[in-house]
Design an enzyme around this catalytic site. Sequence first.
Site, PDB file in Angstrom:
ATOM      1  N   ARG A  37       3.965   4.765  -3.433  1.00 52.06           N
ATOM      2  CA  ARG A  37       4.104   4.875  -2.096  1.00 52.06           C
ATOM      3  C   ARG A  37       4.429   5.725  -1.101  1.00 52.06           C
ATOM      4  O   ARG A  37       5.123   5.192  -1.172  1.00 52.06           O
ATOM      5  CB  ARG A  37       1.718   4.785  -2.221  1.00 52.06           C
ATOM      6  CG  ARG A  37       2.170   3.597  -1.105  1.00 52.06           C
ATOM      7  CD  ARG A  37       2.815   3.460   0.208  1.00 52.06           C
ATOM      8  NE  ARG A  37       2.389   2.284   0.770  1.00 52.06           N
ATOM      9  CZ  ARG A  37       3.495   1.916   1.102  1.00 52.06           C
ATOM     10  NH1 ARG A  37       4.423   2.532   1.161  1.00 52.06           N
ATOM     11  NH2 ARG A  37       2.952   0.927   2.022  1.00 52.06           N
ATOM     12  N   ASP A 186      -1.798   0.460   0.034  1.00 46.63           N
ATOM     13  CA  ASP A 186      -1.022   0.049  -0.903  1.00 46.63           C
ATOM     14  C   ASP A 186      -2.405   0.616  -2.483  1.00 46.63           C
ATOM     15  O   ASP A 186      -1.660   1.253  -3.669  1.00 46.63           O
ATOM     16  CB  ASP A 186      -0.382  -0.966  -1.470  1.00 46.63           C
ATOM     17  CG  ASP A 186       1.091   0.008   0.299  1.00 46.63           C
ATOM     18  OD1 ASP A 186       0.173   0.646   1.022  1.00 46.63           O
ATOM     19  OD2 ASP A 186       1.169  -1.756   0.070  1.00 46.63           O
TER      20      ASP A 186
END
Length: 361
Positions: A37, A186
């Site tokens: 990400r 995350d």
Amino acid sequence: MAASRQPPVGELLAEARRAFREEFGAEPELAVSAPGRVNLIGEHTDYNQGLVLPMALELVTVIVGSPRADGLVSLLTSSEDADEPRRLQFPLPTAQRSLEPGIPRWANYVKGVIQHYPAAPLPGFSAVVVSSVPLGGGLSSSAALEVATYTFLQQLCPDSGTIAARAQVCQQAEHSFAGVPCGIMDQLIALLAQKDHALLIDCRSLETSLVPLSDPKLAVLITNSNVRHSLGSTGRELVSKEGFRRARHVVGEIRRTAQAAAALHRGDYRAFGRLMVESHSSLRYDYEVSCPELDELVQAALSAPGVYGSRMTGGGFGGCTVTLLEASTASQAMQHIQAQYSGTATFYLSQAADGAKVLHL
Ligand code: ADP
Ligand code: MG
């Protein structure tokens, strides 16, 4: 100047299957993936119970494997950046004997998820890990590995928790087995992401909402500084001497993140870009987690054609910057940034991608 190649999932899957066949002499029965990400805005707000706005990348971690009858876990990673040894075997934990973190360190992320997995009984398994997420580059290969592991375990022994509970198991694995006191961003984005969307996360309530990010005229450029300075003290004390400026960052960054999500909703990229630049200044001067290389990269990006905004992303002291720009100018912008940068940068151009998935073999 070109962005680094991002192999399609099918290619990683083929590599993983090949490695599995070589290692275990059979075809794997199961396959999953989870993405890396980038955080567009909302930095150092996740563990401060604030807002964050990440998107999943087309860089992914793939795990293939099969259950086995002898109660052992046999793992192999193909990543050359993981510490040695790259293969290991250990027995599943029991009520009397928990798994412990150890060497190799890379396996601790997998062990931690196994140890904290909420459903039983888990069978032993053989598995191969293959990834296109750079390790330690600030794009969260660690959460990709945890979430891929969790998704793999779900195929062996289904769980019944909420998404938030799954994210917390993965976060717990990182806290207790890797010794990294990370927030929850995350893991949540790796689980929940949807293609063509960023994800606004309220880290206090764990409420999330998708924000469309699919304009083909827009690009998200990630620039890895390829430097990593030893981290200052993270988990900053907000009530000490420097506490005022640090608290000001957190409060301002939460406001900016809400404003940025609204700007993206209405397609106001200029406003989004301005908020990114403010975010960077605040991280640099108030939170004090930038470094000369990141400042240089942001400065270079802001003087490149077609750029709306740029900022450091991730914990700081190295790692990556994220830049919002017109897709048509991306290759010129990369050239410009590299020409201005004193180090060697690596570039990734990514669309907003999906979260964790079961892959069909
Ligand atoms: P980041 O999450 O930004 O990539 P971290 O330091 O949090 O950086 O996590 C990187 C670590 O995660 C690696 O050093 C390694 O131990 C582990 N890791 C991540 N992906 C893999 C993988 N595919 N194979 C083996 N280990 C991995
Ligand atoms: Mg990480």
